[in-house]
Write a protein that holds these residues in place. Structure first.
Motif, PDB file in Angstrom:
ATOM      1  N   THR A   1       0.776  -1.348   0.515  1.00  0.00           N
ATOM      2  CA  THR A   1       0.034   0.132   0.259  1.00  0.00           C
ATOM      3  C   THR A   1       0.822   1.423   0.602  1.00  0.00           C
TER       4      THR A   1
ATOM      5  N   ILE B   1       1.095   5.029   0.665  1.00  0.00           N
ATOM      6  CA  ILE B   1      -0.625   5.788   1.531  1.00  0.00           C
ATOM      7  C   ILE B   1      -0.026   7.394   0.725  1.00  0.00           C
TER       8      ILE B   1
ATOM      9  N   HIS C   1      -1.256  10.882   1.032  1.00  0.00           N
ATOM     10  CA  HIS C   1      -2.157  11.521   1.787  1.00  0.00           C
ATOM     11  C   HIS C   1      -1.882  12.987   1.628  1.00  0.00           C
TER      12      HIS C   1
ATOM     13  N   MET D   1       0.088   7.672   9.083  1.00  0.00           N
ATOM     14  CA  MET D   1       0.645   6.362   8.313  1.00  0.00           C
ATOM     15  C   MET D   1       0.075   5.784   9.542  1.00  0.00           C
TER      16      MET D   1
ATOM     17  N   TYR E   1      -3.185   5.443  10.555  1.00  0.00           N
ATOM     18  CA  TYR E   1      -5.028   4.988  10.320  1.00  0.00           C
ATOM     19  C   TYR E   1      -4.988   4.262   9.223  1.00  0.00           C
ATOM     20  N   GLU E   2      -3.885   4.122   8.450  1.00  0.00           N
ATOM     21  CA  GLU E   2      -4.365   3.334   7.603  1.00  0.00           C
ATOM     22  C   GLU E   2      -3.603   2.389   7.992  1.00  0.00           C
TER      23      GLU E   2
ATOM     24  N   ARG F   1      -6.186  -0.061  10.150  1.00  0.00           N
ATOM     25  CA  ARG F   1      -7.724   0.152   9.551  1.00  0.00           C
ATOM     26  C   ARG F   1      -7.770  -1.582  10.298  1.00  0.00           C
TER      27      ARG F   1
ATOM     28  N   TYR G   1       3.329  -1.195   3.806  1.00  0.00           N
ATOM     29  CA  TYR G   1       2.934   0.474   4.083  1.00  0.00           C
ATOM     30  C   TYR G   1       4.015   1.296   3.540  1.00  0.00           C
TER      31      TYR G   1
END
Length: 207
Positions: free
Chosen positions: A4, A6, A8, A39, A41-42, A45, A178
């Motif tokens: 992933t 991220i 944002h 990071m 928050y993801e 998840r 990530y």
């Protein structure tokens, strides 16, 4: 396994600040900590939750709490720079440590320190290093975590390249990755391009 990136806007803005060669160690560290927080928050998840009964000032109700203990494993030394930001949002997390340095001739990692935490086999484990370059250090650190009994592992970095991602896909297909950026290439010295230089040196002001 999942990979992933991220993307944002706040992360992209802060990462750009960190890439600038004129950015001071103080600003570099602050932006790194803030990206680590964003990071989280993801990364969290899909963390398991348990339903619990609590009492508000008005009445009893049901709420949620993270089920598993959380263990952070920074790869010393640069990984320490991301740990504070993550721990700010997950203050109950415990920290294990893995010390590795890169042999400049073979580009392979050499272990010089390792300290686990209790109950790591029952924990949600996050291995942290700002850079995923050749993938050697990340793969070694994850192997050490598995030797300690860790099962639920995620790897978190700031900047990566496909070569490092492919190495982890091959060595640890059960680990989610990530990152905030997938950069184009490694140079002949094994550094990410365009990257942001040596993260450890820029965090601690050693160059």
């Amino acid at each position: 396994m999942s990979f992933t990136v991220i993307k944002h806007p706040l992360i992209l803005d802060k990462l750009t600040r960190m890439r600038r060669k004129e950015t001071s160690s103080k600003d570099f560290r602050e932006n790194l900590n803030e990206i680590g927080q964003l990071m989280v928050y993801e990364i969290f998840r899909d963390v398991p939750l348990s339903e619990i009964e609590i009492e508000t000032p008005v009445q009893k109700t049901l709420g949620y709490t993270i089920t598993k203990p959380v263990v952070l494993i920074p790869i010393i030394r640069a990984g320490l720079g991301m740990t504070e930001g993550i721990q700010t949002l997950v203050p109950t997390s415990r920290i294990a440590h893995v010390g590795l340095y890169r042999n400049e001739e073979t580009l392979e990692p050499v272990q010089y320190y390792a300290k686990p935490t209790q109950d790591i086999d029952k924990s949600f484990v996050i291995v942290v290093d700002p850079m995923l370059a050749t993938g050697g250090s990340a793969s070694k650190a994850i192997s050490i975590a598995k030797e300690w009994g860790a099962k639920n592992i995620k790897f978190v970095c700031l900047v990566s390249v496909q070569e490092g991602v492919d190495r982890l896909l091959k060595d640890h297909p059960d680990v989610d990755i990530y990152t905030a950026s997938l950069d184009p290439i490694l140079n002949e010295d094994g550094y990410i391009v365009p990257g942001l230089g040596d993260a450890g040196d820029r965090i601690f002001g050693t160059k």
